[in-house]
Design an enzyme around this catalytic site. Structure first.
Site, PDB file in Angstrom:
ATOM      1  N   PHE A 135       4.430   4.248   4.446  1.00 42.27           N
ATOM      2  CA  PHE A 135       3.659   3.664   3.349  1.00 42.27           C
ATOM      3  C   PHE A 135       2.596   4.670   2.866  1.00 42.27           C
ATOM      4  CE2 PHE A 135       0.617   0.623   1.487  1.00 42.27           C
ATOM      5  CZ  PHE A 135       1.469  -0.212   0.795  1.00 42.27           C
ATOM      6  N   ASP A 212       1.974   0.639  12.445  1.00 43.38           N
ATOM      7  CA  ASP A 212       1.625  -0.206  11.314  1.00 43.38           C
ATOM      8  C   ASP A 212       2.612  -1.371  11.315  1.00 43.38           C
ATOM      9  OD1 ASP A 212       1.217  -1.460   8.864  1.00 43.38           O
ATOM     10  OD2 ASP A 212       0.563   0.400   7.900  1.00 43.38           O
ATOM     11  N   TYR A 237      -1.540 -10.620   4.485  1.00 45.45           N
ATOM     12  CA  TYR A 237      -1.201 -11.332   3.242  1.00 45.45           C
ATOM     13  C   TYR A 237       0.288 -11.320   2.953  1.00 45.45           C
ATOM     14  CZ  TYR A 237      -2.091  -6.476   1.926  1.00 45.45           C
ATOM     15  OH  TYR A 237      -2.122  -5.102   1.898  1.00 45.45           O
ATOM     16  N   LYS A 238       1.088 -10.675   3.828  1.00 46.25           N
ATOM     17  CA  LYS A 238       2.543 -10.684   3.644  1.00 46.25           C
ATOM     18  C   LYS A 238       3.109 -11.885   4.397  1.00 46.25           C
ATOM     19  CE  LYS A 238       2.361  -5.825   2.594  1.00 46.25           C
ATOM     20  NZ  LYS A 238       2.155  -4.482   3.132  1.00 46.25           N
ATOM     21  N   ARG A 387      13.618  -4.879  -4.269  1.00 42.69           N
ATOM     22  CA  ARG A 387      13.361  -5.440  -2.940  1.00 42.69           C
ATOM     23  C   ARG A 387      13.386  -6.959  -3.024  1.00 42.69           C
ATOM     24  NH1 ARG A 387       7.951  -3.684   0.176  1.00 42.69           N
ATOM     25  NH2 ARG A 387       7.169  -4.942  -1.538  1.00 42.69           N
TER      26      ARG A 387
HETATM   27  C1  LIG Z   1       1.049  -3.661   2.766  1.00 42.84           C
HETATM   28  C2  LIG Z   1       0.887  -2.463   3.614  1.00 42.84           C
HETATM   29  C3  LIG Z   1      -0.355  -1.833   3.732  1.00 42.84           C
HETATM   30  C4  LIG Z   1      -1.533  -2.316   2.931  1.00 42.84           C
HETATM   31  O1  LIG Z   1      -2.741  -1.722   3.274  1.00 42.84           O
HETATM   32  P1  LIG Z   1      -4.096  -2.355   2.730  1.00 42.84           P
HETATM   33  O2  LIG Z   1      -5.150  -1.474   3.248  1.00 42.84           O
HETATM   34  O3  LIG Z   1      -4.159  -3.766   3.247  1.00 42.84           O
HETATM   35  O4  LIG Z   1      -4.032  -2.363   1.243  1.00 42.84           O
HETATM   36  C5  LIG Z   1      -0.449  -0.750   4.592  1.00 42.84           C
HETATM   37  N1  LIG Z   1       0.626  -0.302   5.273  1.00 42.84           N
HETATM   38  C6  LIG Z   1       1.837  -0.880   5.166  1.00 42.84           C
HETATM   39  C7  LIG Z   1       2.993  -0.363   5.959  1.00 42.84           C
HETATM   40  C8  LIG Z   1       2.006  -1.955   4.321  1.00 42.84           C
HETATM   41  O5  LIG Z   1       3.200  -2.530   4.197  1.00 42.84           O
END
Ligand SMILES: *Cc1c(COP(=O)(O)O)cnc(C)c1O
Length: 427
Positions: A135, A212, A237-238, A387
């Site tokens: 990410f 992560d 939030y997912k 997706r």
């Molecule tokens: C959604 C997501 C994030 C989001 O990071 P925020 O700091 O909450 O915006 C980070 N890493 C991964 C792998 C994600 O899927």
């Protein structure tokens, strides 16, 4: 399973829904538009009814009436919810998970702490390892942390469908490596890394792991303690349904926390917060990775999301995630492959999370037209991926079958080629 026709798919979906032990959970979420098919629960999970009620109550009673007195019980909530989250979804014993900040900030805190300790122990150990499909926020933060220590972010090439190759990863992890940081489930392909194998490989090389879990928590089985993970972060939030901008969490293995120092010595991490003393003395344990005042609305929303998943049971949630994605992949092979779609997620269900990526040269206009014209919300990820994330708790098999029907109808009619198709937005 071969599905011969649209009717057959709908019949199969109806049978799967009828025998779905989690079917009743779909009604635990707010659904204002029953015609809308929401397949983006892996980006922003739906709103649980209980969360809407509890937040309204918190605002009116705990804030409105209780005022500052409510901090008496609010103050312990980030650690309490962290423990519940750890037990229900992460395979973490109490005292190792804290709800705080965003994934980005937590990743920064833990990577800085880990590298700081590594360099202090062995000045030659200042390399961080990740993969090129991780990410963006992870790659950016890890690169900045490595640079801060005069080190390097070593980026392992990743297969766009199957994720980082274990052999290339192992080859990159030598005696100069301080931290190996990967996503457990890849955000684009949905590929799932072998957490136990990576932990073992990193440990053998004297490196720490920093996972992560953003796309993994609430969708797959995670055993941080059992697999010997060192550090982890993830968002809520997912699949945890805690709402836009809800706080993230971090995990620090118990015997490691007292040897690590957060780069942000905030007062919420102080051993005696209300002594207001002249210098910072950190709490023992994971609490030392707190920073400033946490959002109580956010932490409470995490609590409700975790309670819902705990009630369903992560084994059942995972089983439904496998079944939903398998059903989706079967339908794609049968009905979307002739229209140029290709499955870009591992077909082996044990190697993927709960979303499916489809490659198509026109993925972006198709995604926009699906949202704008067909009432199917998925998302587009560059360069050519659609997706689809059928979140197990809030999605019926019938939603998946109907979504595929709508994709077929749209693409066969060329709906994504119409001028208004490009008017949609992509978050
Ligand atoms: C959604 C997501 C994030 C989001 O990071 P925020 O700091 O909450 O915006 C980070 N890493 C991964 C792998 C994600 O899927």
């Amino acid at each position: 399973m071969t599905i011969g026709s649209e009717d057959r798919a709908l019949a199969t979906a109806a049978a799967l829904d009828a025998s779905d032990p989690l079917a009743r959970f779909v009604d635990r979420f707010v659904v204002d538009d029953p015609e809308l098919i929401y397949l983006d629960g892996n980006s922003l999970g739906r709103l649980p009814r209980a969360t809407a009620e509890r937040l309204a109550e918190l605002v009116r009673t705990e804030w409105g009436s209780g005022l500052v007195r409510s901090w008496e019980h609010w103050i312990d909530l980030p650690a309490e919810v962290g423990d519940r989250l750890g037990a229900a979804l992460l395979g973490a014993a109490p005292g190792q998970v804290l709800v705080a900040d965003s994934v980005t900030v937590n990743l920064y805190k833990l990577a800085m702490a880990a590298l700081d300790r590594a360099v202090a122990t062995d000045p030659a150990r200042r390399v961080l390892v990740t993969d090129d499909d991780n990410f963006p926020t992870d790659r950016y933060v890890l690169a900045a942390v490595a640079a801060r220590f005069g080190g390097e972010l070593r980026i392992v090439p990743s297969d766009p469908v199957h994720g980082p190759d274990p052999e290339r990863l192992a080859a990159a992890v030598g005696p100069d490596v301080a931290v190996v940081s990967l996503s457990h489930v890849a955000y684009r392909s949905g590929a799932m890394a072998d957490m136990a194998a990576v932990n073992e490989m990193a440990r053998a090389a004297g490196a720490l792991t920093l996972w992560d879990l953003s796309h993994a928590a609430g969708s797959v089985m995670i055993d941080l303690d059992g697999t010997g993970a060192d550090l982890a972060v993830g968002c809520t939030y997912k699949y945890l349904n805690a709402g836009p901008g809800a706080p993230a969490y971090l995990y620090v293995r118990r015997d490691l926390s007292d040897r690590l120092a957060s780069p942000i010595p905030g007062w919420f991490a102080a051993a005696d917060q209300f002594a207001m003393g002249p210098t910072f003395d950190p709490l023992g344990g994971v609490g030392r990775f707190a920073a400033g005042t946490p959002s109580m609305l956010g932490v409470t929303a995490v609590d409700e999301g975790v309670r819902l998943l705990a009630e369903a049971g992560i084994e059942s949630v995972r089983a439904k995630g496998v079944a939903l994605t398998s059903f989706l992949i079967d339908l794609v092979d049968d009905r979307l492959a002739p229209l140029g779609f290709e499955v870009a997620t591992p077909r082996d269900a044990t190697r993927r999370g709960a979303h499916v990526s489809l490659a198509h040269p026109e993925a972006q206009p198709i995604c926009e037209a699906l949202i704008g014209q067909a009432g199917v919300v998925g998302d587009f990820r560059a360069p050519d991926r659609l997706r689809l994330g059928p979140a197990p708790l809030s999605t019926r098999y019938a939603h998946v079958a109907e979504a595929i029907d709508r994709v077929v109808a749209l693409v066969e009619a060329g709906g994504h080629l119409a001028p208004e198709a490009s008017a949609g937005s992509d978050h």
